[in-house]
Design a protein around this motif. Sequence first.
Motif, mmCIF file in Angstrom:
data_model
loop_
_atom_site.group_PDB
_atom_site.id
_atom_site.type_symbol
_atom_site.label_atom_id
_atom_site.label_comp_id
_atom_site.label_asym_id
_atom_site.label_seq_id
_atom_site.Cartn_x
_atom_site.Cartn_y
_atom_site.Cartn_z
ATOM 1 N N GLY A 108 14.982 -5.536 -15.454
ATOM 2 C CA GLY A 108 16.065 -6.486 -15.266
ATOM 3 C C GLY A 108 17.366 -5.844 -14.823
ATOM 4 O O GLY A 108 18.391 -6.521 -14.718
ATOM 5 N N LYS A 109 17.342 -4.538 -14.539
ATOM 6 C CA LYS A 109 18.546 -3.827 -14.103
ATOM 7 C C LYS A 109 18.532 -3.487 -12.624
ATOM 8 O O LYS A 109 19.582 -3.362 -11.999
ATOM 9 N N PHE A 110 17.342 -3.329 -12.055
ATOM 10 C CA PHE A 110 17.202 -2.997 -10.645
ATOM 11 C C PHE A 110 16.026 -3.775 -10.066
ATOM 12 O O PHE A 110 15.035 -4.007 -10.755
ATOM 13 N N VAL A 111 16.135 -4.148 -8.804
ATOM 14 C CA VAL A 111 15.020 -4.778 -8.110
ATOM 15 C C VAL A 111 14.873 -4.171 -6.722
ATOM 16 O O VAL A 111 15.844 -3.728 -6.103
ATOM 17 N N GLY A 112 13.639 -4.153 -6.264
ATOM 18 C CA GLY A 112 13.351 -3.705 -4.919
ATOM 19 C C GLY A 112 12.357 -4.645 -4.277
ATOM 20 O O GLY A 112 11.502 -5.221 -4.956
ATOM 21 N N SER A 113 12.463 -4.816 -2.961
ATOM 22 C CA SER A 113 11.557 -5.699 -2.229
ATOM 23 C C SER A 113 11.207 -5.046 -0.908
ATOM 24 O O SER A 113 12.091 -4.641 -0.152
ATOM 25 N N GLY A 114 9.920 -4.918 -0.622
ATOM 26 C CA GLY A 114 9.490 -4.224 0.582
ATOM 27 C C GLY A 114 9.246 -2.753 0.320
ATOM 28 O O GLY A 114 9.332 -2.269 -0.811
ATOM 29 N N ALA A 115 8.937 -2.017 1.378
ATOM 30 C CA ALA A 115 8.625 -0.594 1.256
ATOM 31 C C ALA A 115 9.842 0.266 1.549
ATOM 32 O O ALA A 115 10.739 -0.134 2.292
ATOM 33 N N THR A 116 9.886 1.443 0.952
ATOM 34 C CA THR A 116 10.992 2.367 1.157
ATOM 35 C C THR A 116 10.706 3.374 2.270
ATOM 36 O O THR A 116 11.561 4.205 2.592
ATOM 37 N N TYR A 117 9.511 3.309 2.864
ATOM 38 C CA TYR A 117 9.176 4.175 3.992
ATOM 39 C C TYR A 117 8.047 3.497 4.765
ATOM 40 O O TYR A 117 7.431 2.541 4.287
ATOM 41 N N SER A 118 7.768 3.991 5.959
ATOM 42 C CA SER A 118 6.761 3.359 6.802
ATOM 43 C C SER A 118 5.341 3.717 6.366
ATOM 44 O O SER A 118 5.020 4.896 6.163
ATOM 45 N N PRO A 119 4.451 2.717 6.269
ATOM 46 C CA PRO A 119 3.050 2.990 5.948
ATOM 47 C C PRO A 119 2.373 3.884 6.982
ATOM 48 O O PRO A 119 1.325 4.473 6.699
ATOM 49 N N GLU A 120 2.953 3.992 8.146
ATOM 50 C CA GLU A 120 2.368 4.812 9.206
ATOM 51 C C GLU A 120 2.178 6.257 8.767
ATOM 52 O O GLU A 120 1.272 6.950 9.266
ATOM 53 N N ILE A 121 3.025 6.728 7.859
ATOM 54 C CA ILE A 121 2.935 8.110 7.380
ATOM 55 C C ILE A 121 1.584 8.387 6.733
ATOM 56 O O ILE A 121 1.089 9.515 6.738
ATOM 57 N N ALA A 180 0.830 -1.204 0.000
ATOM 58 C CA ALA A 180 0.000 0.000 0.000
ATOM 59 C C ALA A 180 0.863 1.252 0.000
ATOM 60 O O ALA A 180 0.596 2.216 -0.729
ATOM 61 N N ALA A 181 1.918 1.242 0.812
ATOM 62 C CA ALA A 181 2.809 2.401 0.863
ATOM 63 C C ALA A 181 3.571 2.568 -0.441
ATOM 64 O O ALA A 181 3.672 3.678 -0.983
ATOM 65 N N GLU A 182 4.088 1.468 -0.977
ATOM 66 C CA GLU A 182 5.012 1.574 -2.107
ATOM 67 C C GLU A 182 4.330 1.866 -3.439
ATOM 68 O O GLU A 182 4.958 2.380 -4.363
ATOM 69 N N ARG A 183 3.043 1.559 -3.554
ATOM 70 C CA ARG A 183 2.358 1.877 -4.816
ATOM 71 C C ARG A 183 2.385 3.375 -5.101
ATOM 72 O O ARG A 183 2.376 3.781 -6.266
ATOM 73 N N TRP A 184 2.401 4.191 -4.063
ATOM 74 C CA TRP A 184 2.389 5.639 -4.288
ATOM 75 C C TRP A 184 3.642 6.123 -5.008
ATOM 76 O O TRP A 184 3.541 6.747 -6.073
ATOM 77 N N PRO A 185 4.866 5.872 -4.517
ATOM 78 C CA PRO A 185 6.040 6.343 -5.258
ATOM 79 C C PRO A 185 6.236 5.635 -6.592
ATOM 80 O O PRO A 185 6.710 6.258 -7.551
ATOM 81 N N VAL A 186 5.882 4.357 -6.669
ATOM 82 C CA VAL A 186 5.994 3.655 -7.958
ATOM 83 C C VAL A 186 5.076 4.315 -8.984
ATOM 84 O O VAL A 186 5.469 4.559 -10.136
ATOM 85 N N SER A 187 3.860 4.635 -8.565
ATOM 86 C CA SER A 187 2.899 5.257 -9.481
ATOM 87 C C SER A 187 3.321 6.669 -9.871
ATOM 88 O O SER A 187 3.187 7.067 -11.034
ATOM 89 N N VAL A 188 3.825 7.424 -8.900
ATOM 90 C CA VAL A 188 4.285 8.787 -9.205
ATOM 91 C C VAL A 188 5.436 8.746 -10.205
ATOM 92 O O VAL A 188 5.466 9.529 -11.170
ATOM 93 N N ILE A 235 4.295 13.360 3.905
ATOM 94 C CA ILE A 235 3.885 12.414 2.860
ATOM 95 C C ILE A 235 4.644 12.689 1.570
ATOM 96 O O ILE A 235 5.157 11.770 0.922
ATOM 97 N N ALA A 236 4.757 13.953 1.195
ATOM 98 C CA ALA A 236 5.502 14.306 -0.015
ATOM 99 C C ALA A 236 6.970 13.954 0.136
ATOM 100 O O ALA A 236 7.605 13.458 -0.804
ATOM 101 N N LYS A 237 7.520 14.193 1.313
ATOM 102 C CA LYS A 237 8.933 13.883 1.524
ATOM 103 C C LYS A 237 9.195 12.392 1.345
ATOM 104 O O LYS A 237 10.204 11.990 0.745
ATOM 105 N N ALA A 238 8.285 11.561 1.840
ATOM 106 C CA ALA A 238 8.463 10.112 1.727
ATOM 107 C C ALA A 238 8.174 9.621 0.313
ATOM 108 O O ALA A 238 8.986 8.913 -0.294
ATOM 109 N N VAL A 239 7.016 10.002 -0.216
ATOM 110 C CA VAL A 239 6.582 9.484 -1.517
ATOM 111 C C VAL A 239 7.386 10.092 -2.658
ATOM 112 O O VAL A 239 7.934 9.370 -3.515
ATOM 113 N N ASP A 240 7.491 11.403 -2.698
ATOM 114 C CA ASP A 240 8.200 12.059 -3.803
ATOM 115 C C ASP A 240 9.697 11.778 -3.754
ATOM 116 O O ASP A 240 10.353 11.664 -4.792
#
Length: 301
Positions: free
Chosen positions: A226-239, A125-133, A259-264
């Motif tokens: 195929g050049k980069f992978v990520g697993s898990g969230a890059t910030y806490s969903p608590e934000i 839920a947290a990570e969809r925001w920066p991926v989508s942006v 929120i902008a600082k974390a997502v953007d």
Amino acid sequence: MSRRVEQKAQARERVAALRAQQQRAERRKRLLIAVGAVVAVVVVIGGLVLIKVAGGGSDKTATGPSGTADAQIVTALSSIPAETFAKVGSDDVQAAPSAITAPALTADGKPKVLYIGAEFCPYCAAERWPVSVALARFGTFTNLGTTHSAADDVFPNTPTLSYHGAKYTSQYLSFTGLETTTNEKVNGQYKPLDTPSAEDQKIFETYNAPPYVKSGGSIPFVDLGGKFVGSGATYSPEILAGKTQAEIAEALKDPSNPIAKAVDGSANVYTAALCQLTNNQPANVCTTDPVKAAATKLGKS
């Protein structure tokens, strides 16, 4: 100078705590993707799937609106001011996709971004925001959904987007977003949703494990060409707690908002990775100072 060192130390401690929490929460979920694929095969072969889960207790229902995202939300993802990205930067980003050596991941003649998650998952839920942006800087989403993470998990009912049924159009990139289950249970089991193709399942099983990522089997999993992978969230969903999707979307344009600082900030790093896939196109995105600076974060964790 000492204040800056202290802030960096505190940031590292927060990230370490987040990773530890993710590992505990995701350890019990790491087989969901594989189980979903097996269930789909059973349906095809036998025509009947019977899911039994030991133990009683009533199922909790995720609260909050689900459905197609409002046009205002989709527009907000792609209209964050350049000065906001610049002011947010990526200095505070402590987790980023890691560089890997693997065959190029492509679709329709373009670099492919593969996202595998689930609607119940708060870290998804947290990570969809920066991926989508980040993706919105290279193309356009249609039929993007809204949903919440599960009500009975950590960070319950985290407001988010959903890639189930969504379409993405870009001259630079291809995108596959899979939500393997819903956020609601039937007889104690989250209802199946999207089933990865055999190729996508193999990528998930191969690269969502050490040495490519630190904690194998976690979701969300993101493979960037195929050049980069990520697993898990890059910030806490608590934000995101207590917010609506519309409020989150509105907050993305304010560089002083947490929120902008974390997502953007995370989106800047994802954008830097995507620019490496597209040979720095479009130039008005990839040649900006915050994106070039964010590239230094790639490969670090």
